[in-house]
Structure formats: structure tokens, C-alpha cells
Design an enzyme around this catalytic site. Sequence first.
Site, PDB file in Angstrom:
ATOM      1  N   HIS A   1      -9.379   0.699  -7.229  1.00 52.02           N
ATOM      2  CA  HIS A   1      -9.767  -0.460  -6.428  1.00 52.02           C
ATOM      3  C   HIS A   1      -8.521  -0.976  -5.714  1.00 52.02           C
ATOM      4  O   HIS A   1      -7.600  -1.507  -6.358  1.00 52.02           O
ATOM      5  CB  HIS A   1     -10.358  -1.556  -7.320  1.00 52.02           C
ATOM      6  CG  HIS A   1     -11.618  -1.140  -8.011  1.00 52.02           C
ATOM      7  ND1 HIS A   1     -12.871  -1.366  -7.478  1.00 52.02           N
ATOM      8  CD2 HIS A   1     -11.815  -0.500  -9.191  1.00 52.02           C
ATOM      9  CE1 HIS A   1     -13.788  -0.886  -8.306  1.00 52.02           C
ATOM     10  NE2 HIS A   1     -13.176  -0.355  -9.348  1.00 52.02           N
ATOM     11  N   LEU A   2      -8.487  -0.822  -4.411  1.00 55.78           N
ATOM     12  CA  LEU A   2      -7.343  -1.274  -3.618  1.00 55.78           C
ATOM     13  C   LEU A   2      -7.547  -2.674  -3.050  1.00 55.78           C
ATOM     14  O   LEU A   2      -6.607  -3.264  -2.528  1.00 55.78           O
ATOM     15  CB  LEU A   2      -7.062  -0.289  -2.484  1.00 55.78           C
ATOM     16  CG  LEU A   2      -6.606   1.108  -2.903  1.00 55.78           C
ATOM     17  CD1 LEU A   2      -6.373   1.979  -1.672  1.00 55.78           C
ATOM     18  CD2 LEU A   2      -5.349   1.050  -3.770  1.00 55.78           C
TER      19      LEU A   2
ATOM     20  N   LEU B   1     -15.131  -3.619 -17.140  1.00 58.74           N
ATOM     21  CA  LEU B   1     -16.478  -3.062 -17.164  1.00 58.74           C
ATOM     22  C   LEU B   1     -16.429  -1.630 -16.664  1.00 58.74           C
ATOM     23  O   LEU B   1     -15.834  -1.380 -15.606  1.00 58.74           O
ATOM     24  CB  LEU B   1     -17.435  -3.895 -16.294  1.00 58.74           C
ATOM     25  CG  LEU B   1     -17.861  -5.240 -16.880  1.00 58.74           C
ATOM     26  CD1 LEU B   1     -18.648  -6.043 -15.851  1.00 58.74           C
ATOM     27  CD2 LEU B   1     -18.704  -5.040 -18.145  1.00 58.74           C
TER      28      LEU B   1
ATOM     29  N   HIS C   1     -10.366   7.288  -8.914  1.00 63.26           N
ATOM     30  CA  HIS C   1     -11.139   6.038  -8.967  1.00 63.26           C
ATOM     31  C   HIS C   1     -10.161   4.871  -8.972  1.00 63.26           C
ATOM     32  O   HIS C   1      -9.530   4.585  -9.985  1.00 63.26           O
ATOM     33  CB  HIS C   1     -11.999   5.997 -10.237  1.00 63.26           C
ATOM     34  CG  HIS C   1     -12.891   4.792 -10.329  1.00 63.26           C
ATOM     35  ND1 HIS C   1     -14.254   4.902 -10.478  1.00 63.26           N
ATOM     36  CD2 HIS C   1     -12.640   3.459 -10.304  1.00 63.26           C
ATOM     37  CE1 HIS C   1     -14.794   3.690 -10.551  1.00 63.26           C
ATOM     38  NE2 HIS C   1     -13.817   2.804 -10.439  1.00 63.26           N
TER      39      HIS C   1
ATOM     40  N   ASN D   1     -16.545  -1.491  -3.234  1.00 60.16           N
ATOM     41  CA  ASN D   1     -17.188  -2.770  -3.580  1.00 60.16           C
ATOM     42  C   ASN D   1     -16.344  -3.964  -3.126  1.00 60.16           C
ATOM     43  O   ASN D   1     -15.892  -4.788  -3.916  1.00 60.16           O
ATOM     44  CB  ASN D   1     -17.498  -2.860  -5.076  1.00 60.16           C
ATOM     45  CG  ASN D   1     -16.283  -2.684  -5.966  1.00 60.16           C
ATOM     46  OD1 ASN D   1     -15.338  -1.995  -5.602  1.00 60.16           O
ATOM     47  ND2 ASN D   1     -16.315  -3.291  -7.137  1.00 60.16           N
TER      48      ASN D   1
END
Length: 349
Positions: free
Chosen positions: A18-19, A222, A16, A44
Amino acid sequence: MTHLTRLDIAMPDDWHVHLRQGEMLEQVLPYTAAHFGRAIVMPNLQPPVVHTADALAYRDSILAILPPNSSFQPLMTLYMTETTEAADVKAGFESGVITAVKLYPAGATTNSAAGVKDLEKIYPVLEVMQEIGMPFLVHGEVVDPQVDIFDREAVFIETKLMPLRVRFPQLNIVFEHLTTQEGVDYVLSCAKHTAATLTPHHLVINRNAMLVGGIKPHYYCLPVAKRERHRLALRAAATCGDPRFFLGTDSAPHPVHAKETACGCAGIFNVANALAITAQVFEQENALDKFEGFVSLNGAAFYGLPVNTERLILERQLKPQALPANLKLSTTEVQAFDPMMDLYWSVVS
């Protein structure tokens, strides 16, 4: 306490991460590619990655940045919406372009406005995913103004996830970035088809890090960090050797100015020291013998992928290691995560 000072393990995976995109992607990708063989890449973006064609274009942009000798593999995901087409999902999965589909409850986190409000509207897609064995990645929080933010995960389990599991008993579900005892208990209660990722930061901070002595925006993420009893439950889950738990850093970089503002962004950039933090936790829990399983083996097994053949070595240093430098962008920077404890482990090769 174990006296191990060297860990020679199969190359870890990050299940998991985020790039981001643009300049941020160019700057954060080398950290992930250096320490992980594969990574589940979150969808996202702005706009979100909703179709297989979007994921293919995003994957191409990632691969274009990697040096020619890199063996890093980005594993692409789709952003579930109430209009996601089952045929596109199936085609993307069967072609090898898409690894999983991600559920963001609308409004739950960064760039989640296009997410799902009514789970029943995605049932046709979930039926196909269950049939073909495609993983469903779940951001497990309800978005309800009547629910306290610290209770969102527990309420989601009771009101959303349990009924979903009854409806789709064979669906492979990954409960992403667990933060509560209730989350751990739920995963342990499932005989099969359910796993969870745990982040380095939720293993080392509780909500005091964010709130005591003034609001500290760089500890805001979050799902938010919870009480100490929940942190201890997460550590026990990570270090117990149960194959249903594995590493997902949820490294989520934001520029400093977007964190240090009246309405700061949620996210922690931890990938630069994620493995050092995790190794330190496992040492503290006298569980270094289970470290490789958590970071290198369990996730691959759940996703049905081979273990990486490359190796990675961490060594325990005699003195605490310096924090990673902040990530420099052209007009700003991203603050690296400070775990508020000494780290003696470092990746050496």
C-alpha cells in the site's frame, strides 16, 4: 543452523504493498523503491482505482516522485466492483498498464466499502480474466457478523473460494496475505493457477502481540494475526521452497493518531525492515538457501515476468540492528513495525 553471513540475491519484488497517496505516498515510496525492483500496488485509495484511466493517473503520480535514476516499477491493479467492465479490464491488461485486479469483499478492510458483495456479479469479468491469463488477487475473508473474525479466512475458503475455483479452473488466483493453516493447506491442494503472498508480520507475530498486556494497536492488521499454530504453518510454507508462496509485505501505513484511537485503523508499516525480518525468519528455520526464491523468484514466475537483473545484498551483523525510525509526516508520524525479536540482517547495497 546455517552460518551464512552474506546474501547476494536478485533484486526482490513486493507482491502486495500500500503506497497510499499525497504526502504519505511521497514519504513511503522511497522505502519500497530502495529494496524492491517491482511492487504490486494496492488500489484501495479514496476514491478507489476502478478504471484503467485511474490506474494510469496513479502510476504517473508514483513515477513523478521517483528519482531519475530509479529503476523501480510500480505494477498497477484495479479495484474490483460489481460494476467493473470487462472491456476496460482487458484493455488495461493488454496495454500493459494493469497487471491484476483485486477483490475486496465489501467491508473486509481499509477502504473496502465499494467492494464486492455478490461474487456472481463479477463472473463476466472473471471469465475474461481467465481467458487472457490475468491474475485475480483475493482478500480472502467473508464479511458476515455471524462469523468470528478469527474464522473469516477459513470460512471464505470453504464457502467462496472453493466454488469460485470450480467455476473458473484456469483463473490465476493469488490468495493475498495468508494467515491460517487452512489457507496454506488450500494453496497446497491446488495443482496449478493458485499462489499466495505471505507477510513478514504474520511470520513473526500471533494474536498475543495485539492482545496480551493491553491492546496494542500497532499490531492490529487485517486479516488479523491468528493463533500460534497458524503462524508456524505460515513459516513452514514460506521456507519450504514451494514456488506457490512468495513475499507480499502488505505494508500499510497509517498515521499514529489513526491507529491510537477508539476505532483504530488496520495496517502495519513494515517495509523499512521487511527484508531483514524475512531473512531472520529464514535463518531461524535453517532455510537461507530458499530465501532468494521466496523474495525474488517465485512471484516473478507466477506473474510471468522476468527475474530482476539488479542485485541486492544483505549481510548478517554481529549485533542486533536498531529498529527503523518512525516515518515523519508534516503533522504526524507513522510507527515502524517492531517484530519483537532481534534482527541481525540488514540491506547493505
